[in-house]
Design a protein around this motif. Structure first.
Motif, PDB file in Angstrom:
ATOM      1  N   LYS A  83      81.084 -30.515   2.761  1.00 56.77           N
ATOM      2  CA  LYS A  83      79.803 -31.152   2.913  1.00 56.77           C
ATOM      3  C   LYS A  83      79.506 -31.990   1.414  1.00 56.77           C
ATOM      4  O   LYS A  83      80.247 -31.512   0.519  1.00 56.77           O
ATOM      5  N   THR A  84      78.662 -33.068   1.630  1.00 54.32           N
ATOM      6  CA  THR A  84      78.950 -33.876   0.416  1.00 54.32           C
ATOM      7  C   THR A  84      77.370 -33.473  -0.432  1.00 54.32           C
ATOM      8  O   THR A  84      76.394 -32.983   0.098  1.00 54.32           O
ATOM      9  N   ILE A  85      77.624 -33.508  -1.705  1.00 57.18           N
ATOM     10  CA  ILE A  85      76.614 -33.264  -2.708  1.00 57.18           C
ATOM     11  C   ILE A  85      76.399 -34.342  -3.637  1.00 57.18           C
ATOM     12  O   ILE A  85      77.309 -35.074  -4.208  1.00 57.18           O
ATOM     13  N   ILE A  86      75.359 -35.176  -3.587  1.00 57.34           N
ATOM     14  CA  ILE A  86      74.904 -36.418  -4.355  1.00 57.34           C
ATOM     15  C   ILE A  86      74.017 -35.999  -5.507  1.00 57.34           C
ATOM     16  O   ILE A  86      73.126 -35.385  -5.645  1.00 57.34           O
ATOM     17  N   LEU A  87      74.629 -36.413  -6.921  1.00 59.81           N
ATOM     18  CA  LEU A  87      73.827 -36.476  -8.017  1.00 59.81           C
ATOM     19  C   LEU A  87      72.926 -37.555  -8.192  1.00 59.81           C
ATOM     20  O   LEU A  87      73.701 -38.802  -8.168  1.00 59.81           O
ATOM     21  N   GLN A  88      71.632 -37.551  -8.106  1.00 63.08           N
ATOM     22  CA  GLN A  88      70.564 -38.694  -8.133  1.00 63.08           C
ATOM     23  C   GLN A  88      70.217 -38.900  -9.430  1.00 63.08           C
ATOM     24  O   GLN A  88      69.322 -37.874  -9.675  1.00 63.08           O
TER      25      GLN A  88
END
Length: 254
Positions: A38-43
């Motif tokens: 599963k992908t986790i994006i730091l925004q």
């Protein structure tokens, strides 16, 4: 004496074990129950356009994830988990940040590990308590309001609305007091700078009070983006209006 030496040695060992240097961050996350890959994006936010931008992307491996990088000053960022129903807000700053993702309720995810994130959690908890009466009123009267609307019972509708508006005014006043108290008591907290920034955009704000709060801020916050914006805005607000001095006071000699 031996005991003191042992404690000093232990302290040095703890400091030397830190995984980050000044100007660096390390986000160590747990995502229990979330499948691998599963992908986790730091925004973050583009400083010029204020639009969200993706700064890093990692994948969950065995219920864990890690994000490293460099940061110049504290600022709000978000983590976005693939398939989740909302972002996880936190303050990206120098240090080791721990984020435990609650897959069933993203807003219950826990952030800790650095001063500003710990303060943000406590501040949010305090503000939630302040606004509880408003939330409770809504829960208690939602069904009653719906029934009144269906029956076109304007007396009940108006009565509920009046009660709600009165309660809302009280909650807003209490919240404002808490904001001020927090900024006064936490000159090193990033949230204090944001509170002052919000104050100076409110036409009803006491500018002298806002300036006093700004002056008490830690130098690092004065040099931050919101700190610089506050200084600029205060300078603008203190400037006399164009033409203000052109009209003499009533009764003064011309």
């Amino acid at each position: 004496m031996k005991k003191i030496l042992f404690l000093l040695t232990a302290s040095v060992a703890i400091i030397s074990c830190s995984k980050v240097k000044d100007g660096e961050y390390l986000i160590t996350g747990t995502a229990t129950g979330i499948e691998n890959g599963k992908t986790i994006i730091l925004q973050g936010q583009d400083p010029a356009t204020k639009m969200p931008v993706s700064l890093d992307t990692v994948k969950v491996e065995n219920g864990k994830f890690e994000i490293k990088g460099k940061v110049t000053e504290p600022a709000f960022h978000t983590l976005i988990l693939q398939g989740a129903n909302g972002p996880i807000p936190f303050i990206l700053e120098t240090g080791e940040i721990t984020i435990a993702i609650d897959k069933d309720s993203i807003h219950k995810s826990k952030v800790s590990g650095t001063y500003n994130n710990d303060e943000y959690v406590k501040f949010n908890e305090d503000m939630t308590k302040t606004q509880k009466s408003l939330v409770d009123f809504q829960k208690k009267n939602t069904q009653k309001m719906q029934q009144a609307q269906q029956a076109q019972d304007t007396a009940t509708i108006n009565g509920l609305m009046k009660q709600y508006m009165t309660l809302q005014t009280e909650v807003q006043a209490n919240s404002k007091k808490k904001y001020l108290a927090y900024a006064e008591g936490h000159p090193k907290a990033y949230i204090s700078a944001l509170i002052i920034q919000s104050m100076i955009n409110d036409p009803s704000t006491d500018i002298k009070k806002a300036e006093s709060l700004y002056n008490s801020l830690d130098e690092s916050l004065k040099n931050s983006t919101p700190g610089k914006e506050i200084k600029t805005k205060l300078g603008q607000l203190k400037m006399p209006a164009v033409g203000a001095s052109a009209t003499p006071p009533v009764g003064s000699p011309k």
